[in-house]
Design an enzyme around this catalytic site. Structure first.
Site, PDB file in Angstrom:
ATOM      1  N   TYR A  89      10.345  62.861 -61.833  1.00  0.00           N
ATOM      2  CA  TYR A  89       9.326  63.723 -62.427  1.00  0.00           C
ATOM      3  C   TYR A  89       9.619  65.206 -62.213  1.00  0.00           C
ATOM      4  O   TYR A  89       9.156  66.042 -62.990  1.00  0.00           O
ATOM      5  CB  TYR A  89       7.952  63.398 -61.827  1.00  0.00           C
ATOM      6  N   VAL A  90      10.365  65.532 -61.166  1.00  0.00           N
ATOM      7  CA  VAL A  90      10.700  66.933 -60.909  1.00  0.00           C
ATOM      8  C   VAL A  90      12.058  67.275 -61.511  1.00  0.00           C
ATOM      9  O   VAL A  90      12.190  68.221 -62.292  1.00  0.00           O
ATOM     10  CB  VAL A  90      10.704  67.226 -59.392  1.00  0.00           C
TER      11      VAL A  90
ATOM     12  N   SER B 123      12.994  68.858 -53.560  1.00  0.00           N
ATOM     13  CA  SER B 123      11.976  67.925 -53.083  1.00  0.00           C
ATOM     14  C   SER B 123      11.037  68.658 -52.123  1.00  0.00           C
ATOM     15  O   SER B 123      11.395  69.674 -51.530  1.00  0.00           O
ATOM     16  CB  SER B 123      12.617  66.750 -52.333  1.00  0.00           C
TER      17      SER B 123
ATOM     18  N   PHE C   8       6.221  73.718 -58.194  1.00  0.00           N
ATOM     19  CA  PHE C   8       4.763  73.841 -58.204  1.00  0.00           C
ATOM     20  C   PHE C   8       4.217  73.346 -59.550  1.00  0.00           C
ATOM     21  O   PHE C   8       3.319  73.955 -60.129  1.00  0.00           O
ATOM     22  CB  PHE C   8       4.341  75.283 -57.952  1.00  0.00           C
ATOM     23  N   LEU C   9       4.786  72.240 -60.028  1.00  0.00           N
ATOM     24  CA  LEU C   9       4.391  71.721 -61.333  1.00  0.00           C
ATOM     25  C   LEU C   9       3.130  70.890 -61.226  1.00  0.00           C
ATOM     26  O   LEU C   9       2.914  70.185 -60.241  1.00  0.00           O
ATOM     27  CB  LEU C   9       5.512  70.850 -61.915  1.00  0.00           C
ATOM     28  N   ALA C  10       2.322  70.939 -62.255  1.00  0.00           N
ATOM     29  CA  ALA C  10       1.183  70.030 -62.379  1.00  0.00           C
ATOM     30  C   ALA C  10       1.534  69.021 -63.471  1.00  0.00           C
ATOM     31  O   ALA C  10       1.855  69.430 -64.595  1.00  0.00           O
ATOM     32  CB  ALA C  10      -0.081  70.793 -62.748  1.00  0.00           C
TER      33      ALA C  10
ATOM     34  N   PHE D  60      -4.152  73.262 -49.702  1.00  0.00           N
ATOM     35  CA  PHE D  60      -5.283  74.085 -50.134  1.00  0.00           C
ATOM     36  C   PHE D  60      -5.919  73.518 -51.403  1.00  0.00           C
ATOM     37  O   PHE D  60      -7.154  73.494 -51.537  1.00  0.00           O
ATOM     38  CB  PHE D  60      -4.833  75.524 -50.388  1.00  0.00           C
TER      39      PHE D  60
ATOM     40  N   CYS E 149       2.026  64.112 -54.430  1.00  0.00           N
ATOM     41  CA  CYS E 149       2.175  65.188 -53.441  1.00  0.00           C
ATOM     42  C   CYS E 149       1.012  65.364 -52.483  1.00  0.00           C
ATOM     43  O   CYS E 149       1.223  65.518 -51.286  1.00  0.00           O
ATOM     44  CB  CYS E 149       2.424  66.516 -54.162  1.00  0.00           C
TER      45      CYS E 149
END
Length: 481
Positions: free
Chosen positions: A11-12, A127, A158-160, A222, A272
């Site tokens: 996915y990344v 990763s 920092f993908l959504a 966060f 994550c």
């Protein structure tokens, strides 16, 4: 021509490298993986992951300067920059079990890089890894260098999911961490030059290695904390008659807080959030910070409580039993616009209902029946290991779990509908048609607040929506089975 190789076609790695290839036509990008089926998928017309816009990006670049291959050693050996995007699952045994990251695959990748490299390389952590992982990887590479020089960089993603391509096209920030040496700074500059071909300079942040590694864990912690906070408030809203949507809107209008990640739901999922917070907990414990560890552990506990609370509400509302009753589950992915089911709340909700002997019919537009069976049969944290190491589907689930071709078939002859993913199509379903085909009283349990409770009540449904004023029926029922 600069040559980039990415180890890991998940996915990344897949989307990130596809966008780099699109934006940097002078760079050759190769994505390698030992999984032949996964690489075959990337080379086919049906990509192995669903992400809006990804098909078009891959189609434009594949065969030009973007390649997918199982020839791992050859392409790693040829590369100038090697991204490592392999799994970092949570340990299931030994020291730190249930919290610490298992770096087995990362270490194997580092040793392989050392074995095949004949020229200097920049090795990039993509990763999510614990703080100080770069130091361990550096030691492996240096002690097996045979004259090859390595620079280790941390470049966390920092993908959504669901907006990954958009996030890559216009990121909030690109973070690059490196050693504070002349060689380290030169390596940072080289990677920064890649991103600078489409990312504005003020959005490319450079830090030391440890800050970059910790920033990824902190950011996810966060974000998850915000979700757990609003979910904790959702329980209070139900008890008092407040509406969590109105509360969240009011809170989000405060400029110091902002509106994002304040949607109450059945719980957060994905690859994550939970894993990174558990990792953060373990690191805090290792550094003698038990109070800090306990603080972050509570974010996970609230998330688990929210899923349990949802299951309890379903069972208690339906005369304290769902044994033998058909429950339609709409949505199995952890969020809309992705087929990813890693840590999806639907797993725990379905297993909770199965534990009370419900019969479940599941519909999700992007999740296959095979994946549903795998997920419901899997032990915790198994999902983050390579596919061939995951357990096979459990055949004994076949009598209790079915996968439907659409929402209406899932709801036919059902006693209740549980909405567990916020797919847009669930907002516009013909709920009157659904109601007519269900047993009465017909229940809807909305775990994502995608429907209008008042309109469904007019149809005749008993409606439970997280954090919303309770249906009159539910006011007379206990919250816990």
């Amino acid at each position: 021509m600069v040559k980039i190789c990415c180890i890991g076609a998940g996915y990344v790695g897949g989307p990130t490298m596809a966008v780099i290839a699109l934006k940097c036509p002078a760079i050759e990008v190769v994505v390698v993986d030992i999984s032949e089926p996964r690489i075959a998928g990337w080379n086919s017309e049906r990509l192995p992951i669903y992400e809006p816009g990804l098909d078009d990006v891959v189609r434009q670049c594949r065969g030009r300067n973007l390649f997918f291959s199982t020839e791992v050693h050859r392409h790693v050996g040829d590369a100038d920059i090697v991204f490592v995007s392999v799994n970092t699952p949570t340990k299931t045994c030994g020291l730190g079990a249930g919290k610490a990251a298992d770096l087995t695959y990362w270490e194997s990748a580092a040793r392989m890089i050392a074995d095949v490299s004949r020229s200097d390389k920049i090795v990039v952590e993509k990763s999510t890894v614990p703080v100080k992982t770069a130091e361990a990887i550096e030691k492996i590479l240096v002690h097996n260098s045979r004259g090859v020089r390595y620079q280790i960089l941390s470049n966390p993603e920092f993908l959504a999911e669901g907006t990954a391509v958009q996030d890559l096209f216009a990121p909030d920030r690109v973070l690059i961490g490196g050693r504070e040496t002349p060689e380290g700074r030169a390596a940072v500059d080289k990677l920064r030059d890649v991103y600078a071909q489409w990312v504005p300079p003020d959005r490319i942040i450079t830090t030391n290695l440890w800050s970059a590694e910790l920033s990824k864990l902190a950011a996810n912690a966060f974000l998850a904390q915000r979700i757990s906070s609003v979910n904790a408030i959702s329980a209070l809203c139900e008890a008092t008659g407040a509406d969590v949507t109105e509360v969240a809107h009011s809170v989000g209008r405060d400029a110091r807080i902002g509106p994002r990640f304040l949607s109450a739901s059945v719980g957060f999922g994905g690859s994550c959030f939970q894993k990174d917070i558990l990792n953060l907990v373990y690191i805090c414990e290792c550094y003698g910070l038990p109070e800090v560890a306990a603080y972050w552990r509570e974010v996970i506990r609230i998330n688990d409580h929210q899923k349990s609370r949802f299951v309890n509400r379903v069972v208690s509302s339906m005369f304290n039993t769902v044994a033998g009753k058909k429950i339609a589950v709409l949505g199995f992915a952890f969020k809309k616009d992705t087929g990813d089911t890693r840590e999806t709340p639907a797993i725990d909700v379905c297993n909770g209902l199965l534990g009370d002997k419900a019969v479940i019919s599941i519909y999700d537009p992007q999740v296959t029946g095979e994946q549903v069976s795998r997920d419901l049969a899997m032990n915790k944290f198994d999902w983050d290991h390579p596919r061939h190491l995951q357990p096979l589907s459990a055949t004994d689930l076949a009598k209790q779990v079915a996968v439907a071709p659409d929402a209406y078939e899932a709801a036919r002859d059902a006693h209740a509908v549980c909405i567990l993913t916020e797919w847009d199509e669930f907002r516009t379903l013909d709920y009157k048609r659904m109601f007519d085909a269900m047993h009465k009283p017909a229940f809807i349990f909305d775990g994502r607040n995608v429907v209008d409770p008042a309109k469904l009540q007019e149809i005749g449904f008993v409606v439970y929506a997280i954090g919303k004023p309770l249906d009159d029926w539910l006011k007379d029922m206990p919250a816990v089975a």
